[in-house]
Design an enzyme around this catalytic site. Sequence first.
Site, short mmCIF file in Angstrom:
data_model
loop_
_atom_site.label_atom_id
_atom_site.label_comp_id
_atom_site.label_asym_id
_atom_site.label_seq_id
_atom_site.Cartn_x
_atom_site.Cartn_y
_atom_site.Cartn_z
N GLU A 116 0.86 -1.18 0.00
CA GLU A 116 0.00 0.00 0.00
C GLU A 116 0.90 1.23 0.00
O GLU A 116 1.95 1.23 0.62
CB GLU A 116 -0.87 0.06 1.27
CG GLU A 116 -2.05 -0.88 1.28
CD GLU A 116 -1.74 -2.17 1.98
OE1 GLU A 116 -0.69 -2.25 2.65
OE2 GLU A 116 -2.54 -3.12 1.85
N TYR A 128 7.64 2.43 -7.90
CA TYR A 128 6.92 1.16 -8.01
C TYR A 128 6.45 0.91 -9.46
O TYR A 128 6.59 -0.20 -9.99
CB TYR A 128 5.73 1.12 -7.06
CG TYR A 128 6.10 1.28 -5.60
CD1 TYR A 128 7.25 0.69 -5.08
CD2 TYR A 128 5.32 2.02 -4.73
CE1 TYR A 128 7.60 0.83 -3.74
CE2 TYR A 128 5.65 2.17 -3.39
CZ TYR A 128 6.80 1.58 -2.90
OH TYR A 128 7.15 1.74 -1.59
#
Length: 161
Positions: A116, A128
Amino acid sequence: MSCPEAYQSVMEADLLFRPLVPQDLPSVLDIELQGYSHPWSEAVFLDCFKDSYHLWAACRAESLVGYAVVAYMVDEAHLLNICMHPRVRGKGIGRQLLRHVLAAASREGMSQLLLEVRASNESAIALYEDEGFREIGRRPGYYPSANGREDARVMVLRFSQ
Ligand SMILES: CC(C)(COP(=O)(O)OP(=O)(O)OC[C@H]1O[C@@H](n2cnc3c(N)ncnc32)[C@H](O)[C@@H]1OP(=O)(O)O)[C@@H](O)C(=O)NCCC(=O)NCCS
């Protein structure tokens, strides 16, 4: 900076990844306080020293400059925390540490890494996405924030079999 240049500078900087130990916590907490608006407490870190958790230290010239905390649940790895000291950010070390975490999880039989991230955390999201993670959902109001609550983006990288 292109990837090859980034990793050359990382190698020149004498980078080492090793398991984190409880004795590292003063350095970890110092970095944690500088990394987050709502940092983890020492008790939260201490609670992560158990079998299903994998804690990594990134060290440069023998100083701890960052860390990652990963939980393994059945065949899924969950990245709970990754943080670099502000003075070493932007040098490719966070990416190297993430790749180290991914390689270890894959090697140890995990099928994917889930995480998360705060919806406003643009630098982490850029990292990411660049490493191949994709968003699979959102958790509304997951994080406390200065203005109340903030959504989490849930991202995953599945390992090829
Ligand atoms: C997220 C974090 C771990 C990245 O570590 P880092 O060592 O600074 O990252 P790197 O130097 O390896 O950069 C990798 C990529 O991240 C992105 N990135 C890093 N800093 C950035 C910035 N200030 N703005 C935009 N993108 C950024 C870029 O895509 C970068 O690739 P590039 O250098 O090819 O452009 C670091 O910023 C950090 O510790 N942040 C505070 C804690 C945190 O938010 N952790 C994530 C919780 S989910």
